[in-house]
Design a protein around this motif. Structure first.
Motif, PDB file in Angstrom:
ATOM      1  N   MET A 150      69.630 -27.108   2.434  1.00 49.84           N
ATOM      2  CA  MET A 150      70.036 -28.018   1.407  1.00 49.84           C
ATOM      3  C   MET A 150      68.942 -29.074   1.119  1.00 49.84           C
ATOM      4  SD  MET A 150      72.864 -26.779   0.482  1.00 49.84           S
ATOM      5  CE  MET A 150      72.484 -25.016   1.292  1.00 49.84           C
ATOM      6  N   GLY A 151      68.185 -29.540   2.124  1.00 52.26           N
ATOM      7  CA  GLY A 151      67.068 -30.200   1.375  1.00 52.26           C
ATOM      8  C   GLY A 151      66.127 -29.615   0.676  1.00 52.26           C
ATOM      9  N   ALA A 152      65.841 -28.397   0.906  1.00 51.40           N
ATOM     10  CA  ALA A 152      64.817 -27.470  -0.112  1.00 51.40           C
ATOM     11  C   ALA A 152      65.387 -27.596  -1.305  1.00 51.40           C
ATOM     12  CB  ALA A 152      64.911 -26.272   0.493  1.00 51.40           C
ATOM     13  N   LEU A 153      66.803 -27.415  -1.656  1.00 54.51           N
ATOM     14  CA  LEU A 153      67.284 -27.155  -2.807  1.00 54.51           C
ATOM     15  C   LEU A 153      67.363 -28.537  -3.393  1.00 54.51           C
ATOM     16  CD1 LEU A 153      70.674 -25.097  -2.503  1.00 54.51           C
ATOM     17  CD2 LEU A 153      68.492 -24.198  -2.961  1.00 54.51           C
ATOM     18  N   ASP A 154      67.499 -29.721  -2.620  1.00 52.05           N
ATOM     19  CA  ASP A 154      67.449 -31.044  -3.312  1.00 52.05           C
ATOM     20  C   ASP A 154      66.080 -31.399  -3.991  1.00 52.05           C
ATOM     21  OD1 ASP A 154      68.362 -33.822  -3.399  1.00 52.05           O
ATOM     22  OD2 ASP A 154      66.604 -33.925  -1.948  1.00 52.05           O
ATOM     23  N   TYR A 155      65.065 -30.938  -2.848  1.00 54.46           N
ATOM     24  CA  TYR A 155      63.816 -31.051  -3.462  1.00 54.46           C
ATOM     25  C   TYR A 155      63.361 -30.167  -4.743  1.00 54.46           C
ATOM     26  CZ  TYR A 155      58.730 -31.054  -3.585  1.00 54.46           C
ATOM     27  OH  TYR A 155      57.130 -31.109  -4.154  1.00 54.46           O
ATOM     28  N   ALA A 156      63.871 -28.960  -4.984  1.00 55.15           N
ATOM     29  CA  ALA A 156      63.653 -28.237  -6.097  1.00 55.15           C
ATOM     30  C   ALA A 156      64.294 -28.964  -7.187  1.00 55.15           C
ATOM     31  CB  ALA A 156      64.491 -26.952  -6.022  1.00 55.15           C
ATOM     32  N   VAL A 157      65.396 -29.626  -7.206  1.00 53.49           N
ATOM     33  CA  VAL A 157      65.923 -30.399  -8.236  1.00 53.49           C
ATOM     34  C   VAL A 157      65.120 -31.602  -8.491  1.00 53.49           C
ATOM     35  CG1 VAL A 157      67.833 -31.750  -9.162  1.00 53.49           C
ATOM     36  CG2 VAL A 157      68.222 -29.356  -8.078  1.00 53.49           C
ATOM     37  N   ARG A 158      64.765 -32.339  -7.579  1.00 54.51           N
ATOM     38  CA  ARG A 158      63.976 -33.815  -7.765  1.00 54.51           C
ATOM     39  C   ARG A 158      62.660 -33.348  -8.308  1.00 54.51           C
ATOM     40  NH1 ARG A 158      66.715 -37.957  -5.687  1.00 54.51           N
ATOM     41  NH2 ARG A 158      68.482 -37.820  -4.320  1.00 54.51           N
ATOM     42  N   SER A 159      62.049 -32.460  -7.857  1.00 55.96           N
ATOM     43  CA  SER A 159      60.615 -32.093  -8.407  1.00 55.96           C
ATOM     44  C   SER A 159      60.679 -31.406  -9.807  1.00 55.96           C
ATOM     45  CB  SER A 159      59.985 -30.830  -7.332  1.00 55.96           C
ATOM     46  OG  SER A 159      60.727 -29.726  -7.554  1.00 55.96           O
ATOM     47  N   GLY A 160      61.889 -31.299 -10.389  1.00 58.38           N
ATOM     48  CA  GLY A 160      61.864 -30.689 -11.711  1.00 58.38           C
ATOM     49  C   GLY A 160      61.606 -29.317 -11.668  1.00 58.38           C
ATOM     50  N   LYS A 161      61.659 -28.410 -10.748  1.00 56.38           N
ATOM     51  CA  LYS A 161      61.493 -27.045 -10.811  1.00 56.38           C
ATOM     52  C   LYS A 161      62.685 -26.402 -10.941  1.00 56.38           C
ATOM     53  CE  LYS A 161      57.393 -27.128  -7.915  1.00 56.38           C
ATOM     54  NZ  LYS A 161      56.532 -26.690  -6.723  1.00 56.38           N
ATOM     55  N   ALA A 162      64.013 -27.159 -10.809  1.00 60.31           N
ATOM     56  CA  ALA A 162      65.116 -26.433 -11.122  1.00 60.31           C
ATOM     57  C   ALA A 162      66.067 -27.910 -11.815  1.00 60.31           C
ATOM     58  CB  ALA A 162      65.813 -25.996  -9.578  1.00 60.31           C
ATOM     59  N   LEU A 163      66.979 -27.646 -12.330  1.00 59.76           N
ATOM     60  CA  LEU A 163      67.957 -28.639 -12.957  1.00 59.76           C
ATOM     61  C   LEU A 163      69.238 -28.666 -12.020  1.00 59.76           C
ATOM     62  CD1 LEU A 163      67.911 -28.016 -16.751  1.00 59.76           C
ATOM     63  CD2 LEU A 163      66.296 -29.297 -15.400  1.00 59.76           C
ATOM     64  N   TYR A 164      69.413 -27.554 -11.418  1.00 59.80           N
ATOM     65  CA  TYR A 164      70.747 -27.659 -10.672  1.00 59.80           C
ATOM     66  C   TYR A 164      70.596 -26.756  -9.197  1.00 59.80           C
ATOM     67  CZ  TYR A 164      73.224 -29.053 -14.919  1.00 59.80           C
ATOM     68  OH  TYR A 164      73.466 -29.708 -16.018  1.00 59.80           O
ATOM     69  N   ALA A 165      71.432 -26.985  -8.234  1.00 63.61           N
ATOM     70  CA  ALA A 165      71.431 -26.334  -7.036  1.00 63.61           C
ATOM     71  C   ALA A 165      72.748 -25.444  -7.040  1.00 63.61           C
ATOM     72  CB  ALA A 165      71.489 -27.372  -5.906  1.00 63.61           C
ATOM     73  N   GLY A 166      72.481 -24.179  -6.238  1.00 62.25           N
ATOM     74  CA  GLY A 166      73.805 -23.381  -6.058  1.00 62.25           C
ATOM     75  C   GLY A 166      73.496 -22.853  -4.824  1.00 62.25           C
ATOM     76  N   ILE A 167      74.678 -21.998  -4.383  1.00 64.64           N
ATOM     77  CA  ILE A 167      74.632 -21.367  -3.260  1.00 64.64           C
ATOM     78  C   ILE A 167      75.347 -20.001  -3.319  1.00 64.64           C
ATOM     79  CG2 ILE A 167      74.344 -23.136  -1.574  1.00 64.64           C
ATOM     80  CD1 ILE A 167      77.764 -23.079  -1.185  1.00 64.64           C
ATOM     81  N   SER A 168      75.230 -18.900  -2.681  1.00 67.52           N
ATOM     82  CA  SER A 168      75.860 -17.761  -2.729  1.00 67.52           C
ATOM     83  C   SER A 168      76.263 -17.053  -1.442  1.00 67.52           C
ATOM     84  CB  SER A 168      74.836 -16.858  -3.580  1.00 67.52           C
ATOM     85  OG  SER A 168      75.716 -15.510  -3.870  1.00 67.52           O
ATOM     86  N   SER A 169      77.391 -16.657  -1.384  1.00 68.19           N
ATOM     87  CA  SER A 169      78.158 -15.833  -0.176  1.00 68.19           C
ATOM     88  C   SER A 169      78.207 -16.928   0.898  1.00 68.19           C
ATOM     89  CB  SER A 169      77.266 -14.734   0.092  1.00 68.19           C
ATOM     90  OG  SER A 169      76.996 -13.785  -1.048  1.00 68.19           O
ATOM     91  N   TYR A 170      78.418 -17.851   0.802  1.00 69.37           N
ATOM     92  CA  TYR A 170      78.801 -19.121   1.872  1.00 69.37           C
ATOM     93  C   TYR A 170      80.315 -18.997   1.921  1.00 69.37           C
ATOM     94  CZ  TYR A 170      74.220 -21.512   2.042  1.00 69.37           C
ATOM     95  OH  TYR A 170      72.932 -21.843   2.051  1.00 69.37           O
ATOM     96  N   THR A 171      80.592 -19.202   3.233  1.00 64.67           N
ATOM     97  CA  THR A 171      82.187 -19.136   3.451  1.00 64.67           C
ATOM     98  C   THR A 171      82.791 -20.473   3.133  1.00 64.67           C
ATOM     99  OG1 THR A 171      81.879 -20.151   5.678  1.00 64.67           O
ATOM    100  CG2 THR A 171      81.829 -18.056   5.615  1.00 64.67           C
ATOM    101  N   PRO A 172      84.062 -20.741   2.918  1.00 69.71           N
ATOM    102  CA  PRO A 172      84.579 -21.905   2.536  1.00 69.71           C
ATOM    103  C   PRO A 172      84.205 -23.317   3.507  1.00 69.71           C
ATOM    104  CG  PRO A 172      86.148 -20.487   2.310  1.00 69.71           C
ATOM    105  CD  PRO A 172      84.923 -19.806   3.110  1.00 69.71           C
ATOM    106  N   ALA A 173      83.769 -23.165   4.637  1.00 69.80           N
ATOM    107  CA  ALA A 173      83.726 -24.035   5.518  1.00 69.80           C
ATOM    108  C   ALA A 173      82.155 -24.318   5.170  1.00 69.80           C
ATOM    109  CB  ALA A 173      83.827 -23.807   6.966  1.00 69.80           C
ATOM    110  N   GLN A 174      81.322 -23.452   4.960  1.00 72.47           N
ATOM    111  CA  GLN A 174      79.652 -23.570   5.071  1.00 72.47           C
ATOM    112  C   GLN A 174      79.624 -24.207   3.476  1.00 72.47           C
ATOM    113  OE1 GLN A 174      78.716 -19.588   5.141  1.00 72.47           O
ATOM    114  NE2 GLN A 174      77.899 -19.646   7.203  1.00 72.47           N
ATOM    115  N   THR A 175      80.395 -23.939   2.563  1.00 71.23           N
ATOM    116  CA  THR A 175      80.498 -24.308   1.011  1.00 71.23           C
ATOM    117  C   THR A 175      80.749 -26.146   1.082  1.00 71.23           C
ATOM    118  OG1 THR A 175      81.165 -22.352   0.072  1.00 71.23           O
ATOM    119  CG2 THR A 175      81.316 -24.389  -0.826  1.00 71.23           C
ATOM    120  N   LEU A 176      81.632 -26.414   2.153  1.00 68.66           N
ATOM    121  CA  LEU A 176      82.271 -27.769   2.109  1.00 68.66           C
ATOM    122  C   LEU A 176      81.031 -28.520   2.826  1.00 68.66           C
ATOM    123  CD1 LEU A 176      84.591 -29.312   1.657  1.00 68.66           C
ATOM    124  CD2 LEU A 176      85.281 -29.217   4.312  1.00 68.66           C
TER     125      LEU A 176
END
Length: 339
Positions: A150-176
């Motif tokens: 998640m820190g990598a996703l956060d950095y991607a957004v803060r660096s301006g290389k992405a506008l938003y963060a997403g995940i794929s195929s995470y379970t409900p507990a992992q998503t939370l």
């Protein structure tokens, strides 16, 4: 030939807000998993992308390993973008992902900071973009701490290389957990991309289930494989064509298409006909159906190997309403046989 986008491209496509964010996605999004690699006609790719945009499909979804070969879908999209869509960049939502096997060695997959951020840089280079709108962790990593991913996703957004963060195929507990960590970092979780179809309803299981979890954290969802790898189309109603995905054992196995299952699919096809839809249209409409509560699905992610297939699938938006009787009949056809 120079591309001139249709003036009426926003007149028919519904757009839905992603969770509690300010972003809206088209009800139908175009995925580039199978049909934009080097094994496919570049001209057909161009025609599909142009027609999709003219139909109001503003979201194009990629991943680092889409092809074949891996990376070629992004490279090809980059050429299409430069030729046809650069002037429309502000009208597009472009997403990519990292997490599956991409290059040799220990850093070519999963969810380490090194793997994700190196991959994002490579994806931007291949597509010729300064940023993507959404950057996903393509799958949860069982060995890397969630905080690092998640820190990598956060950095991607803060660096301006992405506008938003997403995940794929995470379970409900992992998503939370992912949403909690991202929120603490100051980058909210925008969206989850799970597989979901009439025949694949894992997202509805559990207490809370995935959609209830997403509602809790304020994230949206985009469903991939709404046609169950082509099973929920007319492709296999009379057998397995020699050139089909099932015949090639490519993400779909012929052994999975039992007579019992195909009997249920044929019943679904009959129901679709009664609704005045193709089976594919009904399957997509079911994903996007109107519900008493707000729909848990923001967008349905479709693939297309031709303009005609694209047009047929997008036409699902013309009838998203289901009677209670139709929903019960669909549920009955979707039930797996007892073991």
């Amino acid at each position: 030939m120079t591309f001139h986008a249709a003036d009426n491209r926003y007149e028919t496509m519904p757009y839905r807000r992603v969770g509690r964010s300010g972003l809206k996605l088209p009800a139908i999004s175009l995925g580039m998993w199978h049909n934009f690699g080097d094994d496919k006609s570049f001209e057909i790719q161009r025609n599909i992308l142009r027609r999709a945009f003219d139909l109001g499909v503003t979201h194009f979804d990629l991943a680092n390993n889409y092809g074949p070969p891996a990376g070629s879908a992004e490279t090809n999209f980059g050429r299409h973008f430069k030729d046809d869509f650069a002037a429309h960049r502000n009208e597009l939502v472009i997403s990519t992902k990292a997490g599956y096997d991409m290059w040799p060695g220990p850093y070519g997959e999963w969810g380490s900071r090194k793997s994700l951020l190196n991959s994002l840089d490579s994806s931007l280079t291949r597509m010729g973009l300064d940023y993507v709108d959404i950057f996903y962790s393509h799958r949860p990593d069982p060995e890397t701490p969630m905080e690092e991913t998640m820190g990598a996703l956060d950095y991607a957004v803060r660096s301006g290389k992405a506008l938003y963060a997403g995940i794929s195929s995470y379970t409900p507990a992992q998503t939370l957990e992912a949403a909690r960590i991202l929120k603490e970092m100051g980058t909210p979780l925008l969206i989850h991309q799970p597989s979901y179809s009439i025949l694949n309803r894992w997202t509805e299981d559990g207490e809370p289930n995935l959609y209830e979890t997403l509602d809790t954290v304020g994230a949206g969802s985009i469903a991939f494989s709404p046609l169950a790898q082509g099973v929920l189309t007319d492709r296999y109603l009379k057998g397995i064509p020699a050139d089909s995905r099932a015949a090639k054992e490519h993400f779909l196995h012929g052994s999975d298409l039992t007579e019992e299952k195909m009997g249920r699919v044929r019943a679904l096809n009959d129901l679709a006909g009664e609704r005045g839809q193709s089976l594919a249209q009904m399957a997509i409409a079911w994903i996007l159906r109107e519900r008493p509560e707000s729909s848990p699905v923001t967008s349905a992610l479709i693939g297309a190997s031709s303009v005609s297939q694209l047009e047929n699938n997008v036409a699902a938006i013309n009838n998203l309403e289901f009677s209670e009787g139709e929903l019960r009949a669909i549920d009955a056809c979707a039930v797996e046989p007892s073991l």
